[in-house]
Design an enzyme around this catalytic site. Sequence first.
Site, PDB file in Angstrom:
ATOM      1  N   SER A  91      32.820  33.267  46.323  1.00  0.00           N
ATOM      2  CA  SER A  91      33.865  34.141  45.805  1.00  0.00           C
ATOM      3  C   SER A  91      33.200  35.325  45.144  1.00  0.00           C
ATOM      4  O   SER A  91      32.288  35.149  44.316  1.00  0.00           O
ATOM      5  CB  SER A  91      34.751  33.407  44.801  1.00  0.00           C
ATOM      6  OG  SER A  91      35.504  34.322  44.021  1.00  0.00           O
ATOM      7  N   CYS A 252      39.658  40.648  45.043  1.00  0.00           N
ATOM      8  CA  CYS A 252      39.125  39.620  45.940  1.00  0.00           C
ATOM      9  C   CYS A 252      37.911  40.108  46.722  1.00  0.00           C
ATOM     10  O   CYS A 252      38.033  40.842  47.702  1.00  0.00           O
ATOM     11  CB  CYS A 252      40.201  39.107  46.890  1.00  0.00           C
ATOM     12  SG  CYS A 252      39.685  37.670  47.856  1.00  0.00           S
TER      13      CYS A 252
END
Length: 343
Positions: A91, A252
């Site tokens: 991530s 993101c």
Amino acid sequence: MRWKKTLQVVDVHCEGEIGKVITSTTLDVPGATMLDKLVHLNRVDDSLRRLVCFEPRGFAQMTVNLMLPPTRPDADAGFIVLQPDKAHPMSGSNAICVVTALLETGMLAMREPETTVRLDTAAGLVTVTATCQDGKVTSAAIETSPSFVQDLDLVLETSDFGRIKLDVAYGGCFYGLIDVGQLGLTIAPQNAHALMRAGTAILTELTAKVPVAHPERPQINQFSYVMFRDIRGDLVQTCTVLKPGRVDRSPCGTGSSANLAAMHARGLVKTGDSLTSESIIGSRFRVEMLGETTVGNRPAVLPRVTGRAWIYGISQLGLDPTDPFPRGFALSDTWGPHVDEIL
């Protein structure tokens, strides 16, 4: 008070998205590589993830990064992303949280004006260049694993939305990338609930109908998220949806990397170009294309994602041996209609 497990946790957010960091250095997980450890957490023993992510210690917006000793000599630290549905290989926002925690707490030495930190992840080596001033990480630039497209304009027949087109791409984990206008929605705070419900339903169908597998890391073979997007030249609005039902507060990083690969496949970006990814709450990442490569026989891009994180607390988490909920629980009142899929 008597605890049978004690965890030290640094509370961090990256552009609004929570990414707590477990810094207890005595923890480890079986496996020769970080990918092996990810598989162990998902297939053999999920007790630690459930302990920290589910109620009463966690909540639906919870992400906890498990710091681990690196398994490769060229890395400074390892980490795995723990979320309510499963452990994920990588991530971007969480890598920024991890590096901020490592440097600002002194676990790794900070050097101004820049400190390079190499992270061992299940997706491969991630190099982070932290810009530092007066003991603070003011930004972090992540050079992630190569990102590639599996499918462009894949047609998916859905139960709730009929036929939609999407791109299947990898940016550290697998995404379904969907132009949000197909659903008659915009990426705006007032649409967060509608986007969450749409994204979780589509992710369920996508997972059931479309197989994915990384050519060089075949254990990475599941979708992680759906990302809605609205491409406006060099500004891309993003809204990533996570199981069991919520939206990413940050722009993101892995999703933006996957989208960069899709845009390159369409001829919309080239080496040297940069974009701005903007989240549903207006926070931003800078996304750059550094070059081209291949993953297996697939064309791929080399992305760099830059963002910021802030430490907002330090806590200690423990498990009392008489606690009746060591594996936690979740209820659909706040976790959403897909909660049964992760229990």
